[in-house]
Motif scaffolding. Structure first.
Motif, PDB file in Angstrom:
ATOM      1  N   SER A 262       1.395 -34.869 -40.603  1.00  0.00           N
ATOM      2  CA  SER A 262       2.057 -35.330 -41.808  1.00  0.00           C
ATOM      3  C   SER A 262       1.307 -36.497 -42.419  1.00  0.00           C
ATOM      4  CB  SER A 262       3.498 -35.767 -41.483  1.00  0.00           C
ATOM      5  OG  SER A 262       4.128 -36.373 -42.586  1.00  0.00           O
ATOM      6  N   ASN A 263       1.421 -36.647 -43.738  1.00  0.00           N
ATOM      7  CA  ASN A 263       0.888 -37.831 -44.412  1.00  0.00           C
ATOM      8  C   ASN A 263       1.780 -39.049 -44.224  1.00  0.00           C
ATOM      9  OD1 ASN A 263      -1.326 -36.446 -45.406  1.00  0.00           O
ATOM     10  ND2 ASN A 263      -0.296 -35.867 -47.319  1.00  0.00           N
ATOM     11  N   ASP A 264       2.970 -38.832 -43.717  1.00  0.00           N
ATOM     12  CA  ASP A 264       3.946 -39.904 -43.517  1.00  0.00           C
ATOM     13  C   ASP A 264       4.331 -39.929 -42.044  1.00  0.00           C
ATOM     14  OD1 ASP A 264       6.155 -41.572 -43.380  1.00  0.00           O
ATOM     15  OD2 ASP A 264       7.026 -40.869 -45.263  1.00  0.00           O
ATOM     16  N   ALA A 265       3.715 -40.824 -41.278  1.00  0.00           N
ATOM     17  CA  ALA A 265       3.920 -40.845 -39.831  1.00  0.00           C
ATOM     18  C   ALA A 265       5.365 -41.173 -39.469  1.00  0.00           C
ATOM     19  CB  ALA A 265       2.978 -41.860 -39.185  1.00  0.00           C
ATOM     20  N   MET A 266       6.026 -42.050 -40.237  1.00  0.00           N
ATOM     21  CA  MET A 266       7.411 -42.382 -39.931  1.00  0.00           C
ATOM     22  C   MET A 266       8.336 -41.191 -40.189  1.00  0.00           C
ATOM     23  SD  MET A 266       7.310 -45.250 -38.587  1.00  0.00           S
ATOM     24  CE  MET A 266       9.088 -45.414 -38.408  1.00  0.00           C
ATOM     25  N   ARG A 267       8.049 -40.440 -41.231  1.00  0.00           N
ATOM     26  CA  ARG A 267       8.831 -39.227 -41.477  1.00  0.00           C
ATOM     27  C   ARG A 267       8.656 -38.248 -40.321  1.00  0.00           C
ATOM     28  NH1 ARG A 267       7.494 -34.491 -45.638  1.00  0.00           N
ATOM     29  NH2 ARG A 267       9.556 -33.517 -45.856  1.00  0.00           N
ATOM     30  N   ALA A 268       7.433 -38.136 -39.821  1.00  0.00           N
ATOM     31  CA  ALA A 268       7.172 -37.259 -38.681  1.00  0.00           C
ATOM     32  C   ALA A 268       7.918 -37.737 -37.445  1.00  0.00           C
ATOM     33  CB  ALA A 268       5.671 -37.196 -38.408  1.00  0.00           C
TER      34      ALA A 268
ATOM     35  N   ALA B 222      10.654 -35.766 -35.208  1.00  0.00           N
ATOM     36  CA  ALA B 222      10.517 -35.562 -33.768  1.00  0.00           C
ATOM     37  C   ALA B 222      11.799 -35.897 -33.024  1.00  0.00           C
ATOM     38  CB  ALA B 222       9.369 -36.414 -33.239  1.00  0.00           C
ATOM     39  N   GLU B 223      12.572 -36.851 -33.543  1.00  0.00           N
ATOM     40  CA  GLU B 223      13.819 -37.225 -32.883  1.00  0.00           C
ATOM     41  C   GLU B 223      14.834 -36.094 -32.887  1.00  0.00           C
ATOM     42  OE1 GLU B 223      15.075 -40.747 -34.880  1.00  0.00           O
ATOM     43  OE2 GLU B 223      13.567 -42.026 -33.911  1.00  0.00           O
TER      44      GLU B 223
ATOM     45  N   ILE C 100       2.169 -37.390 -32.912  1.00  0.00           N
ATOM     46  CA  ILE C 100       2.175 -37.455 -34.369  1.00  0.00           C
ATOM     47  C   ILE C 100       0.732 -37.417 -34.860  1.00  0.00           C
ATOM     48  CG2 ILE C 100       2.889 -38.778 -36.385  1.00  0.00           C
ATOM     49  CD1 ILE C 100       5.220 -37.738 -34.634  1.00  0.00           C
ATOM     50  N   ASN C 101       0.454 -36.491 -35.756  1.00  0.00           N
ATOM     51  CA  ASN C 101      -0.881 -36.286 -36.335  1.00  0.00           C
ATOM     52  C   ASN C 101      -1.919 -35.915 -35.275  1.00  0.00           C
ATOM     53  OD1 ASN C 101      -0.236 -36.496 -39.044  1.00  0.00           O
ATOM     54  ND2 ASN C 101      -0.391 -38.727 -39.021  1.00  0.00           N
ATOM     55  N   ASP C 102      -1.470 -35.105 -34.330  1.00  0.00           N
ATOM     56  CA  ASP C 102      -2.374 -34.538 -33.326  1.00  0.00           C
ATOM     57  C   ASP C 102      -1.766 -33.241 -32.819  1.00  0.00           C
ATOM     58  OD1 ASP C 102      -4.574 -34.263 -31.715  1.00  0.00           O
ATOM     59  OD2 ASP C 102      -4.288 -36.134 -30.613  1.00  0.00           O
ATOM     60  N   GLN C 103      -2.600 -32.474 -32.121  1.00  0.00           N
ATOM     61  CA  GLN C 103      -2.119 -31.229 -31.539  1.00  0.00           C
ATOM     62  C   GLN C 103      -1.371 -31.528 -30.240  1.00  0.00           C
ATOM     63  OE1 GLN C 103      -3.938 -30.151 -28.574  1.00  0.00           O
ATOM     64  NE2 GLN C 103      -4.992 -32.117 -28.753  1.00  0.00           N
ATOM     65  N   THR C 104      -0.983 -30.494 -29.526  1.00  0.00           N
ATOM     66  CA  THR C 104      -0.005 -30.638 -28.445  1.00  0.00           C
ATOM     67  C   THR C 104      -0.608 -30.862 -27.067  1.00  0.00           C
ATOM     68  OG1 THR C 104       0.037 -28.208 -28.321  1.00  0.00           O
ATOM     69  CG2 THR C 104       1.752 -29.274 -29.631  1.00  0.00           C
ATOM     70  N   VAL C 105      -1.918 -30.732 -26.915  1.00  0.00           N
ATOM     71  CA  VAL C 105      -2.546 -30.810 -25.590  1.00  0.00           C
ATOM     72  C   VAL C 105      -3.048 -32.223 -25.339  1.00  0.00           C
ATOM     73  CG1 VAL C 105      -4.330 -29.887 -24.071  1.00  0.00           C
ATOM     74  CG2 VAL C 105      -3.240 -28.388 -25.762  1.00  0.00           C
ATOM     75  N   ALA C 106      -2.384 -32.948 -24.452  1.00  0.00           N
ATOM     76  CA  ALA C 106      -2.822 -34.296 -24.100  1.00  0.00           C
ATOM     77  C   ALA C 106      -2.154 -34.710 -22.805  1.00  0.00           C
ATOM     78  CB  ALA C 106      -2.492 -35.292 -25.204  1.00  0.00           C
ATOM     79  N   ASP C 107      -2.889 -35.426 -21.975  1.00  0.00           N
ATOM     80  CA  ASP C 107      -2.356 -35.930 -20.711  1.00  0.00           C
ATOM     81  C   ASP C 107      -3.227 -37.101 -20.269  1.00  0.00           C
ATOM     82  OD1 ASP C 107      -0.916 -36.230 -18.381  1.00  0.00           O
ATOM     83  OD2 ASP C 107      -1.894 -34.583 -17.324  1.00  0.00           O
ATOM     84  N   GLU C 108      -2.621 -38.093 -19.659  1.00  0.00           N
ATOM     85  CA  GLU C 108      -3.357 -39.216 -19.099  1.00  0.00           C
ATOM     86  C   GLU C 108      -2.731 -39.597 -17.772  1.00  0.00           C
ATOM     87  OE1 GLU C 108      -3.972 -42.545 -21.718  1.00  0.00           O
ATOM     88  OE2 GLU C 108      -4.108 -41.264 -23.495  1.00  0.00           O
ATOM     89  N   ALA C 109      -3.521 -40.212 -16.912  1.00  0.00           N
ATOM     90  CA  ALA C 109      -3.046 -40.565 -15.577  1.00  0.00           C
ATOM     91  C   ALA C 109      -1.912 -41.574 -15.609  1.00  0.00           C
ATOM     92  CB  ALA C 109      -4.211 -41.116 -14.750  1.00  0.00           C
ATOM     93  N   VAL C 110      -1.802 -42.352 -16.670  1.00  0.00           N
ATOM     94  CA  VAL C 110      -0.835 -43.446 -16.707  1.00  0.00           C
ATOM     95  C   VAL C 110       0.501 -43.060 -17.332  1.00  0.00           C
ATOM     96  CG1 VAL C 110      -2.607 -45.222 -16.740  1.00  0.00           C
ATOM     97  CG2 VAL C 110      -1.804 -44.263 -18.898  1.00  0.00           C
ATOM     98  N   ILE C 111       0.659 -41.793 -17.767  1.00  0.00           N
ATOM     99  CA  ILE C 111       1.902 -41.427 -18.454  1.00  0.00           C
ATOM    100  C   ILE C 111       2.787 -40.556 -17.561  1.00  0.00           C
ATOM    101  CG2 ILE C 111       0.845 -41.595 -20.722  1.00  0.00           C
ATOM    102  CD1 ILE C 111       1.696 -38.162 -19.806  1.00  0.00           C
ATOM    103  N   PRO C 112       4.121 -40.681 -17.698  1.00  0.00           N
ATOM    104  CA  PRO C 112       5.034 -39.793 -16.950  1.00  0.00           C
ATOM    105  C   PRO C 112       5.089 -38.438 -17.633  1.00  0.00           C
ATOM    106  CG  PRO C 112       6.284 -41.365 -18.250  1.00  0.00           C
ATOM    107  CD  PRO C 112       4.836 -41.720 -18.441  1.00  0.00           C
TER     108      PRO C 112
END
Length: 487
Positions: free
Chosen positions: A415-421, A425-426, A435-447
């Motif tokens: 979206s051009n409006d991150a807050m609207r996005a 999401a809520e 927000i403003n990225d695709q769905t594939v992401a993971d990091e060691a520090v996140i639950p």
């Protein structure tokens, strides 16, 4: 630099602190791109599970009692070994899992980060002081669960093993790991050799390749107190039911049919690039893959055209010998399932805009437009390189389409409006939002984890989630004199 895999010590063997023949039939290590047999690993049986758990129980108490600095040092050494041996490990990831070089590099990078982050867990405070209405010391402390069973899949074999193995070991547990037999080297042998070279005492990590009977033996074993499973929702449901009957915790990270919502006014070319990566990365064989493209009607035609152009330009082939964007699917069963979902969706009214064909295990990145939400490729998790597109005109329609799904793992909103996005999401329940990225992401520090059919609410990763996953909370009180009672 240690050569982890060049010596034949692990071939035709399982690992329970030393390399020994399994009691099952040896398993071939097959390169999906060529069908070539690269090696063999030992096949385990439930008898091997019994032996491994007995060794784990024997070794775990001493391990938990060691100074935290010793556990942390071994985890740091393991992270260093993943970095030092990255090139050798990556060759196996490419050949055995069919991943491209960038995917293999991601696996070794995340594996080292998982070990480094887990090393800090060893130094985490035992617990916290609590108030008491009586004159006594009252506190809670975290204690290891004992033996953890880890059951990992084929698609990201290193990451989806090490993210449970590393924190469980750091917190004082022993681990029995069952890798998918299709990726038993990079998902199992690699971890065994890393920790062997890092100085992990024998018995604390076992690697037992095998089928469902090995997973079942782990779940029902009375001395295995926690199961960390990553895999399909169907298999996870069976494991959860079995674990419940045996009154043990099961952390289930399951499938996903993730929505990528594209709002009006976005840069269509950038959005198509994002969507292509989300759907086609590792041939779509990722639980977080962008499986449903929900696009505003004002940009839908342009987006579909741009996404199809991206798909047509992506090279597909053997990632070990060619510079490609997509490698092979893991096996014929998976290929045939993907193709059946594509053809059934076309029969249901979807239009094929790109792909839809294959040669051997190499499936072309596929774009379907005008897809009914009931079509199989939209309604089901495909686990292949397929991007189904449907349209909406109002936000309420987009929310309804996104929520018309049993899964709840990952969500992307462009979206051009991150807050609207963020407000959007809520209204879409899911474990992960980008927000403003695709769905594939993971990091060691996140639950990491999802809702609905994507998991049972358990999380792995990050400080709090790992403590919840791999320790028990114990309440302790202490007072200076014997208590007095009127009995």
């Amino acid at each position: 630099m240690t050569e982890l895999l060049s010596t034949p010590v692990w071939e035709s063997a399982v690992y329970d602190g030393s390399w020994v023949p399994g009691h099952g039939t040896d398993l071939p290590v097959i390169e999906p791109a060529t069908g070539k047999q690269l090696s063999t690993v030992g096949g385990a049986t439930p008898q091997d599970v019994d032996f491994a758990v007995a060794k784990a129980v024997s070794a775990q108490k001493d391990w938990a009692a060691r100074p935290y600095t010793e556990r942390a040092a071994i985890l740091r050494k393991a992270g260093q070994l993943f970095e030092e041996n990255a090139e050798e490990i990556q060759q196996w990831v490419i050949r055995e899992s069919g991943g491209i070089g960038a995917k293999a590099g991601l696996e070794t990078h995340v594996a080292s980060e998982e070990c480094y982050n887990a090393s800090a867990l060893a130094a985490h405070p035992h617990g916290e002081m609590l108030r008491s209405e009586q004159q006594r010391m009252s506190f809670s402390r975290r204690i290891p669960v004992g033996v953890v069973g880890v059951i990992a899949p084929f698609n990201f074999p290193i990451i989806l093993s090490i993210r449970a193995v590393a924190p469980a070991l750091a917190l004082g547990n022993a681990v029995v790991l069952k890798p998918d037999p299709r990726t038993a080297v990079c998902g199992g042998v690699v971890l065994a050799r890393i920790f062997e070279e890092a100085g992990l005492p024998p018995g604390l990590l076992s690697v037992l390749p095998g089928g469902a009977e090995i997973g079942e033996a782990l779940v029902v074993h009375p001395r295995v107190r926690v199961i960390a499973f990553t895999g399909s929702t169907g298999a996870g449901r069976a494991i959860g039911e079995l674990a419940g009957r045996h009154l043990k915790r099961a952390h289930l990270e399951l499938g996903g049919n993730n929505a990528l919502v594209i709002l009006e006014g976005v840069d269509v070319e950038k959005a198509a690039s994002i969507g292509a990566f989300g759907s086609f990365m590792h041939q779509g064989q990722i639980c977080m893959t962008s499986g449903r493209h929900i696009v505003h009607e004002s940009v839908a035609a342009d987006y579909a055209e741009a996404l199809a152009e991206h798909a047509d330009k992506l090279p597909v082939g053997d990632p070990f010998t060619e510079q490609v964007a997509l490698g092979p699917l893991i096996d014929e069963k998976q290929r045939d399932r993907v193709h059946s979902l594509v053809t059934a969706s076309i029969d249901a009214g979807a239009r094929l805009a790109a792909g839809g064909t294959y040669e051997d295990l190499f499936y072309r990145p596929t774009v379907l437009t005008d897809v009914p939400t009931s079509a199989p490729a939209f309604a089901d998790e495909v686990f292949g390189p397929v991007a189904p597109i449907t349209t909406f005109s109002t936000l309420d329609q987009a929310i309804a389409i996104a929520n018309d799904c049993d899964y709840g793992l990952s969500l992307g909103i462009l979206s051009n409006d991150a807050m609207r996005a963020l407000e959007l999401a809520e209204r879409i329940p899911t474990g992960l939002v980008h927000i403003n990225d695709q769905t594939v992401a993971d990091e060691a520090v996140i639950p990491f984890g999802g809702t609905g059919f994507s998991g049972n609410g358990g999380r792995v990763g990050g400080l709090g989630a790992n403590l919840e996953a791999f320790t028990e909370t114990q309440w302790v009180t202490a007072q200076s004199a014997l208590a007095t009672y009127p009995f």
